[in-house]
Enzyme design. Structure first.
Site, PDB file in Angstrom:
ATOM      1  N   CYS A 285       0.831  -1.203   0.000  1.00 10.10           N
ATOM      2  CA  CYS A 285       0.000   0.000   0.000  1.00 10.10           C
ATOM      3  C   CYS A 285       0.869   1.257   0.000  1.00 10.10           C
ATOM      4  O   CYS A 285       1.650   1.473  -0.925  1.00 10.10           O
ATOM      5  CB  CYS A 285      -0.972  -0.043   1.173  1.00 10.10           C
ATOM      6  SG  CYS A 285      -2.229   1.249   1.168  1.00 10.10           S
ATOM      7  N   HIS A 369      -3.629  -5.182  -0.443  1.00  7.58           N
ATOM      8  CA  HIS A 369      -3.482  -5.586   0.955  1.00  7.58           C
ATOM      9  C   HIS A 369      -3.491  -7.109   1.069  1.00  7.58           C
ATOM     10  O   HIS A 369      -4.552  -7.726   1.172  1.00  7.58           O
ATOM     11  CB  HIS A 369      -4.625  -5.001   1.796  1.00  7.58           C
ATOM     12  CG  HIS A 369      -4.467  -3.556   2.108  1.00  7.58           C
ATOM     13  ND1 HIS A 369      -4.492  -3.056   3.389  1.00  7.58           N
ATOM     14  CD2 HIS A 369      -4.257  -2.484   1.304  1.00  7.58           C
ATOM     15  CE1 HIS A 369      -4.316  -1.741   3.357  1.00  7.58           C
ATOM     16  NE2 HIS A 369      -4.179  -1.383   2.102  1.00  7.58           N
ATOM     17  N   GLU A 371      -2.762  -8.990   3.478  1.00  8.35           N
ATOM     18  CA  GLU A 371      -3.104  -9.542   4.800  1.00  8.35           C
ATOM     19  C   GLU A 371      -4.559 -10.001   4.869  1.00  8.35           C
ATOM     20  O   GLU A 371      -4.943 -10.728   5.789  1.00  8.35           O
ATOM     21  CB  GLU A 371      -2.821  -8.524   5.897  1.00  8.35           C
ATOM     22  CG  GLU A 371      -3.890  -7.480   6.146  1.00  8.35           C
ATOM     23  CD  GLU A 371      -3.988  -6.440   5.055  1.00  8.35           C
ATOM     24  OE1 GLU A 371      -5.020  -5.760   4.972  1.00  8.35           O
ATOM     25  OE2 GLU A 371      -3.016  -6.298   4.274  1.00  8.35           O
TER      26      GLU A 371
END
Length: 396
Positions: A285, A369, A371
């Site tokens: 990001c 992202h 995650e």
């Protein structure tokens, strides 16, 4: 006749919340959550789930989130789905806009209703509007600056709200990281969530990783900890000397809000020194944008940005298409990438850059992202790639 209409419930209800844009446009609706007003940039998010994670993502600082999925808030809120590390002092989004009225929670994990949770977080909600029309407006004209306001009595000073929206300078040229970064160094040992047992605890480490915090999400730290990393989080203003003194096997550059060029004024020199030291480095990001700036590339403001959990991205290193979570209003200009930065990922929506790898340094980064909080989990392999990079350096 008007009195009769009111008695029979025909009268249009008085709006208790407004979205007042910088161009003077006013959208009326029903307020919920916190009362008061907040100014920010209006974006739209296409995720169908994960509204709590979205609204506590520090990358949304300075933004008012319009959810395109109509039913938001129906599974309530809980303490486990918060992504902000410092929940008492750091806030993500400034407002939430939804189409349907918020209903009572219907989920076994819920501990409170969405309305109650928003009030506790100080986030203003606006419901009952045509979010499709607002999304089209953003697509056609870009993300507008606006004020979101909620008054249960429906009393608003429209002229003042219009002036405030018009006067706000916008996120372009704004460094928002100081409001979301860590105040001091701290360690992290919590691992990922599992049904029935919740979050786990780390039981051993193999690699020392320093995470440079531009507004890091909890699940990023959990995945690093689960991968065997001894994680030390440092503020965004930490110097290269402070980071290298911790003798890391790897450095992680986190997500975060705001204009990367402004944050880069103090972060880029630090990242350059880390890259020069040939420490394995992984960015996501804003961290991706910081790495690109550190090697001489440029970033640019996007018209509507990418916000959602259903974005297709092509990984040129695996030749696979991943469905990923996105949250960014700036992008790396691929035409500005130097010869030692290879484009590894690209958005299949608009062709914008979504990842780079350096050919002369052990470093890579992605715009999305990985995650996955909220999901999907297609990009979890990137954490394994970071581990492999640290293992290779250690073996050498």
């Amino acid at each position: 006749m008007q009195d009769q209409a009111k008695e029979q419930g025909w009268a249009k209800p008085k709006p208790t919340a407004l979205l007042v844009m910088a161009d003077g446009t006013v959208i009326e609706g029903v307020g919920f959550g916190a009362t008061g007003k907040a100014v920010g940039e209006v974006c739209f998010n296409t995720a169908m789930t994960g509204y709590q994670e979205i609204l506590t993502d520090p990358s949304y600082a300075g933004q008012i989130v319009t959810f395109t999925f109509p039913h938001i808030g129906n599974v309530g809120a809980n303490d486990e789905d918060v992504e902000t590390v410092d929940i008492e002092h750091v806030q993500g989004a400034r407002g939430a806009i939804v189409q349907s009225p918020v209903t009572a929670p219907s989920n076994f994990r819920a501990r409170k209703g969405f309305d109650e949770w928003l009030k506790a977080r100080g986030i203003i909600g606006l419901a009952g509007i045509d979010t499709r029309a607002l999304t089209v407006l953003i697509r056609e004209k870009g993300m507008p600056n606006a004020v979101i306001a909620h008054d249960p009595d429906g009393v608003f000073d429209l002229d003042a709200l219009r002036k405030e929206a018009a006067a706000w300078p916008g996120i372009n040229g704004m460094d928002l990281v100081p409001g979301v970064t860590a105040a001091k160094n701290y360690g992290w040992t919590e691992t990922t969530w599992k049904l029935g047992s919740g979050y786990g605890a780390q039981d051993g480490t193999r690699y020392k990783v320093v995470a440079l915090d531009f507004g890091v999400k909890r699940n990023i730290l959990r995945l690093l900890a689960e991968a065997g990393c001894d994680v030390k989080v440092v503020p965004a203003t930490a110097s290269a000397e402070e980071i290298l003194a911790l003798k890391p096997d790897g450095v992680f550059l986190s997500n975060g809000p705001g204009d990367p060029a402004e944050t880069g004024k103090y972060a880029v020199p630090t990242i350059r020194k880390i890259l020069e030291a040939r420490i394995p480095t992984f960015g996501i990001c804003l961290g991706h944008q910081m790495m690109a700036l550190a090697v001489g590339a440029k970033t640019m403001k996007m018209r509507q940005g990418h916000h959602g959990a259903n974005h297709p991205v092509k990984d040129f290193t695996t030749h696979k298409v991943e469905i990923v979570s996105m949250n960014h209003g700036f992008a790396v200009d691929p035409a500005s990438l130097p010869a030692n930065a290879v484009e590894t990922h690209k958005s299949l929506f608009d062709g914008s850059n979504c990842g780079i790898a350096l050919t002369d340094r052990p470093a890579f980064s992605v715009q999305h992202h990985p995650e996955a909080s909220p999901g999907p989990r297609d990009s979890h392999y990137l954490f394994a790639r970071f581990i492999e990079m640290m293992e290779k350096r250690r073996a050498a």
